[in-house]
Design a protein around this motif. Structure first.
Motif, PDB file in Angstrom:
ATOM      1  N   UNK A 136       0.840  -1.202   0.000  1.00  0.00           N
ATOM      2  CA  UNK A 136       0.000   0.000   0.000  1.00  0.00           C
ATOM      3  C   UNK A 136       0.877   1.255   0.000  1.00  0.00           C
ATOM      4  N   UNK A 137       0.401   2.283  -0.703  1.00  0.00           N
ATOM      5  CA  UNK A 137       1.121   3.557  -0.774  1.00  0.00           C
ATOM      6  C   UNK A 137       0.875   4.321   0.527  1.00  0.00           C
ATOM      7  N   UNK A 138       1.904   4.546   1.361  1.00  0.00           N
ATOM      8  CA  UNK A 138       1.659   5.233   2.629  1.00  0.00           C
ATOM      9  C   UNK A 138       1.149   6.661   2.406  1.00  0.00           C
ATOM     10  N   UNK A 139       0.226   7.196   3.275  1.00  0.00           N
ATOM     11  CA  UNK A 139      -0.319   8.533   3.062  1.00  0.00           C
ATOM     12  C   UNK A 139       0.762   9.616   3.150  1.00  0.00           C
ATOM     13  N   UNK A 152       0.738  16.351   1.634  1.00  0.00           N
ATOM     14  CA  UNK A 152       0.861  17.301   0.516  1.00  0.00           C
ATOM     15  C   UNK A 152       0.493  16.620  -0.801  1.00  0.00           C
ATOM     16  N   UNK A 153       0.971  15.391  -0.984  1.00  0.00           N
ATOM     17  CA  UNK A 153       0.669  14.680  -2.225  1.00  0.00           C
ATOM     18  C   UNK A 153      -0.823  14.359  -2.321  1.00  0.00           C
ATOM     19  N   UNK A 154      -1.402  13.932  -1.196  1.00  0.00           N
ATOM     20  CA  UNK A 154      -2.818  13.566  -1.216  1.00  0.00           C
ATOM     21  C   UNK A 154      -3.694  14.776  -1.531  1.00  0.00           C
ATOM     22  N   UNK A 155      -3.306  15.993  -1.040  1.00  0.00           N
ATOM     23  CA  UNK A 155      -4.058  17.210  -1.387  1.00  0.00           C
ATOM     24  C   UNK A 155      -3.923  17.507  -2.876  1.00  0.00           C
ATOM     25  N   UNK A 156      -2.709  17.341  -3.413  1.00  0.00           N
ATOM     26  CA  UNK A 156      -2.500  17.607  -4.846  1.00  0.00           C
ATOM     27  C   UNK A 156      -3.336  16.643  -5.688  1.00  0.00           C
ATOM     28  N   UNK A 157      -3.417  15.382  -5.258  1.00  0.00           N
ATOM     29  CA  UNK A 157      -4.229  14.403  -5.993  1.00  0.00           C
ATOM     30  C   UNK A 157      -5.716  14.758  -5.903  1.00  0.00           C
ATOM     31  N   UNK A 188       2.935  12.966  -9.444  1.00  0.00           N
ATOM     32  CA  UNK A 188       3.693  11.765  -9.047  1.00  0.00           C
ATOM     33  C   UNK A 188       5.197  12.040  -8.973  1.00  0.00           C
ATOM     34  N   UNK A 189       5.663  12.890  -9.918  1.00  0.00           N
ATOM     35  CA  UNK A 189       7.096  13.232  -9.913  1.00  0.00           C
ATOM     36  C   UNK A 189       7.458  14.097  -8.708  1.00  0.00           C
ATOM     37  N   UNK A 190       6.568  15.028  -8.372  1.00  0.00           N
ATOM     38  CA  UNK A 190       6.852  15.938  -7.248  1.00  0.00           C
ATOM     39  C   UNK A 190       6.794  15.232  -5.892  1.00  0.00           C
ATOM     40  N   UNK A 191       5.997  14.171  -5.837  1.00  0.00           N
ATOM     41  CA  UNK A 191       5.842  13.452  -4.552  1.00  0.00           C
ATOM     42  C   UNK A 191       6.105  11.954  -4.775  1.00  0.00           C
TER      43      UNK A 191
END
Ligand SMILES: [Zn+2]
Length: 415
Positions: A281-284, A287-292, A321-324
């Motif tokens: 599983x992709x750990x939370x 910042x990335x989750x907000x961008x998604x 994906x590249x940024x995070x």
């Protein structure tokens, strides 16, 4: 650099691989013996998206690429380095509108991709050949050339016309992944809502035609109901060209133990995939989750985007994906899936379909040149040479040969 490299290689060859973790048996092979064993195997990867790299990144298969510099995980020099003999190139197409013009347009796109693959293989015919029979992998390995098999990832270009199955067969396609991330005219996808409750009536006919021609039915990406119905409908064993275990990583794309058992009971094979999100599983990450989430609210349901919009969406998604970047799983995490599948269905029903060039990457197996690391892990865990040979190609080629045998019987019955 030589004064650095030589001692390192000597050190590796002298290292005696004795593993004593509780869960593993102690084996006795040196590093150089493991590498020689890997090179001696007939290795077959049933799923790479390299045709995409040929189309959009102008990759030349005869040139060695640094995967960190180029968007590329496979070329012939790296296949040699990684001891990879044979591979299935996926002719993948994105899915658009499900009507005649949509089907016609995507069929032309798939045919254009096949043209591009054929011209690359023709350019490098001393290194590779388009393969169409289960026996070709062995023949070409003996010649020191790579077998390039072809699969159609997503039955969308087939549309609603069975003759398109013949068309793709005649262009050397030897498996069809029934769908991708959304439903099509053949079946329901694992990542879409229920539409047919599995296979459509057309999907049943499509499988019948594939059985007659000798094309493998690939259930990766399909819904659980589709898997069960495809296994029941097919007169030959089916494959999962790139799928992991749901018990090991809870992802809609992965196969639960009941489905693994259904596939194996029919004589089929599950080819374990190296795509991160299917392995662990992709750990939370906040910042990335907000961008998604922002991307999702901007684009909504991407199913109905035009080609131009989809390209823009893909560009923005890739940039997030590249940024995070996520922490990549390891070969050990991936082989945990093989261990589990072998425990559930036995050694005769498991193989490898990496999904390189389609998103696959492990921390210690980032491209095809690092595939010996998978063999090393299997050796360390006590798999015998015979078992490893089955995982690396024996099981898949057995299924492929059976699919060809069933097709020849069906053809005789027709005449
Ligand atoms: Zn896929």
């Amino acid at each position: 650099m030589k004064h650095v490299i030589i001692p390192f290689i000597l050190m590796l060859s002298l290292w005696n691989c004795t593993v004593t973790k509780e869960s593993e048996v102690t084996i006795d092979m040196t590093e150089s013996e493991i590498l020689a064993f890997h090179q001696s195997l007939l290795t077959l990867d049933t799923h790479v998206d390299t045709p995409l790299r040929l189309m959009y990144d102008a990759i030349d298969l005869g040139t060695h690429h640094d995967p960190h510099e180029y968007n590329s995980k496979l070329d012939f020099p790296r296949m040699d380095e990684g001891g990879l003999d044979a591979v299935f190139f996926a002719i993948w197409t994105p899915q658009g509108v499900r009507n005649d013009s949509g089907h016609q347009a995507i069929k032309q796109k798939a045919l254009g991709m096949l043209d591009r693959v054929e011209s690359q293989i023709a350019k490098h015919s001393e290194m590779a050949e388009i393969a169409t029979h289960s026996s070709d992998a062995q023949r070409l390995q003996t010649q020191g050339r790579h077998a390039i098999y072809l699969g159609l990832e997503n039955g969308y270009p087939i549309g609603t016309d069975l003759e398109n199955i013949d068309l793709f067969y005649n262009r050397s396609i030897r498996y069809v992944t029934l769908c991708h991330m959304t439903n099509n005219e053949i079946c329901d996808s694992s990542n879409d809502t229920t539409e047919f409750g599995g296979l459509s009536p057309f999907g049943l006919k499509a499988i019948e035609r594939m059985n007659h021609l000798g094309m493998m039915v690939d259930i990766s990406h399909t819904s659980d109901q589709t898997v069960a119905q495809a296994v029941a409908a097919s007169q030959a064993p089916v494959i999962a060209s790139h799928s992991c275990s749901q018990a090991m990583c809870d992802n809609l794309r992965n196969l639960n133990d009941s489905l693994l058992t259904l596939i194996a009971d029919k004589g089929g094979v599950i080819q374990m995939c190296l795509l991160s999100d299917y392995i662990t599983p992709d750990p939370p990450q906040d910042a990335r989750d907000s961008a998604r989430a922002a991307l999702k609210s901007k684009w909504g349901n991407t199913k109905h985007l035009s080609d131009v919009q989809r390209e823009q969406y893909r560009h923005e998604r890739n940039s997030v994906n590249r940024n995070f970047p996520r922490v990549l799983p390891t070969v050990s995490d991936a082989v945990d899936h093989i261990d589990h599948m072998v425990k559930v269905v036995g050694i005769d029903h498991v193989g490898i379909g990496t999904d390189f060039d389609g998103g696959a990457a492990l921390a210690d197996c980032y491209d095809v040149s690092e595939l010996p690391n998978v063999t090393r892990e299997l050796v360390k865990r006590g798999y015998s040479k015979t078992d490893i040979a089955k995982i690396w190609s024996g099981n898949l080629l057995r299924v492929f040969a059976e699919v060809e045998r069933v097709a020849s019987i069906l053809t005789q019955q027709d005449s």
